[in-house]
Write an enzyme that holds these catalytic residues in place. Structure first.
Site, mmCIF file in Angstrom:
data_model
loop_
_atom_site.group_PDB
_atom_site.id
_atom_site.type_symbol
_atom_site.label_atom_id
_atom_site.label_comp_id
_atom_site.label_asym_id
_atom_site.label_seq_id
_atom_site.Cartn_x
_atom_site.Cartn_y
_atom_site.Cartn_z
ATOM 1 N N ARG A 142 1.039 -1.059 -0.017
ATOM 2 C CA ARG A 142 -0.228 -0.046 0.014
ATOM 3 C C ARG A 142 0.897 1.218 0.107
ATOM 4 O O ARG A 142 1.399 1.573 1.169
ATOM 5 C CB ARG A 142 -0.950 0.071 1.239
ATOM 6 C CG ARG A 142 -1.808 1.062 1.261
ATOM 7 C CD ARG A 142 -2.781 1.256 2.452
ATOM 8 N NE ARG A 142 -3.702 0.022 2.531
ATOM 9 C CZ ARG A 142 -4.202 -0.523 3.545
ATOM 10 N NH1 ARG A 142 -3.647 -0.088 4.803
ATOM 11 N NH2 ARG A 142 -5.247 -1.199 3.576
ATOM 12 N N PRO A 143 1.176 1.709 -1.211
ATOM 13 C CA PRO A 143 2.310 2.494 -1.343
ATOM 14 C C PRO A 143 2.390 3.795 -0.772
ATOM 15 O O PRO A 143 2.431 4.973 -1.460
ATOM 16 C CB PRO A 143 2.335 2.817 -2.822
ATOM 17 C CG PRO A 143 0.817 2.654 -3.255
ATOM 18 C CD PRO A 143 0.304 1.654 -2.319
ATOM 19 N N CYS A 144 2.388 4.158 0.647
ATOM 20 C CA CYS A 144 2.715 5.371 1.319
ATOM 21 C C CYS A 144 3.913 5.961 0.989
ATOM 22 O O CYS A 144 3.994 7.136 1.145
ATOM 23 C CB CYS A 144 2.349 5.029 2.756
ATOM 24 S SG CYS A 144 3.472 3.888 3.563
ATOM 25 N N HIS A 145 4.910 5.089 0.313
ATOM 26 C CA HIS A 145 6.028 5.868 0.220
ATOM 27 C C HIS A 145 5.880 6.808 -1.066
ATOM 28 O O HIS A 145 6.999 7.537 -1.301
ATOM 29 C CB HIS A 145 7.275 4.599 -0.124
ATOM 30 C CG HIS A 145 6.804 3.763 -1.377
ATOM 31 N ND1 HIS A 145 6.114 2.697 -1.270
ATOM 32 C CD2 HIS A 145 7.238 3.987 -2.511
ATOM 33 C CE1 HIS A 145 5.755 2.082 -2.331
ATOM 34 N NE2 HIS A 145 6.551 2.725 -3.200
#
Length: 183
Positions: A142-145
């Site tokens: 879940r690409p919070c980066h």
């Protein structure tokens, strides 16, 4: 009668260090395991193995395959099922933020302010968005980066700014920006 769910886990060596994968059996998940959390070493709020969890590397074959392909640069979209547990479900606000994270395309970045706008939150909700992103139990997948500060700094990543830079580098979108702590 409540059905008991066994929590499964394994570890995976990666460019980010040894990842801890935690999951639950699921008849609908590719490979039979739904992901509960993915943690990096020394992650703020990351999972740790608990009594009663079963080490089951074989249960994570499909998830590991996808993660390796992502780290190799050949996978741009995960098809990993997330477990429907309290930690992956989150609050209504967190769900809105996390859904917005999942919509950020591979190789791109957005800002905390843009996420606030996208979910219809007040302009002053940037810190609340950052807090919701910080509660994301599913780093990498879940690409919070992909969320950076408005000034271009790599702020607010639970796995640390260097790991954030590494992930953005894998995706070809690492900004030359500064690391910082303000969303």
């Amino acid at each position: 009668m409540t059905l008991s769910t066994t929590t499964l886990y394994t570890t995976l060596g990666s460019p980010l260090g040894e990842l801890l994968l935690v999951g639950e059996e699921s008849p609908t998940a590719p490979g039979g395991t739904a992901l509960v959390s993915l943690s990096v070493p020394d992650q703020k709020g990351g999972a740790t193995v608990r009594d009663g969890w079963r080490n089951a590397p074989e249960a994570f074959t499909e998830i590991v395959r996808q993660l390796r392909a992502y780290f190799d640069g050949t996978l741009h979209h995960f098809t990993i099922e997330f477990a429907d547990s309290a930690s992956t479900r989150g609050t209504d606000f967190q769900q809105r933020v996390w859904k917005a994270l999942e919509a950020i395309p591979y190789g791109t970045t957005t800002t905390y302010g843009r996420i606030a706008t996208d979910i219809g939150a007040a302009p002053g909700a940037v810190r609340a968005v950052g807090t919701a992103i910080g509660a994301n139990p599913l780093l990498v997948v879940r690409p919070c980066h992909r969320v950076i500060a408005a000034n271009g700094s790599l702020s607010g990543y639970a796995g640390g700014p260097e790991r954030k830079r590494q992930l953005l580098g894998i995706e070809g979108s690492a900004p030359g920006g500064r690391t910082g702590d303000t969303p």
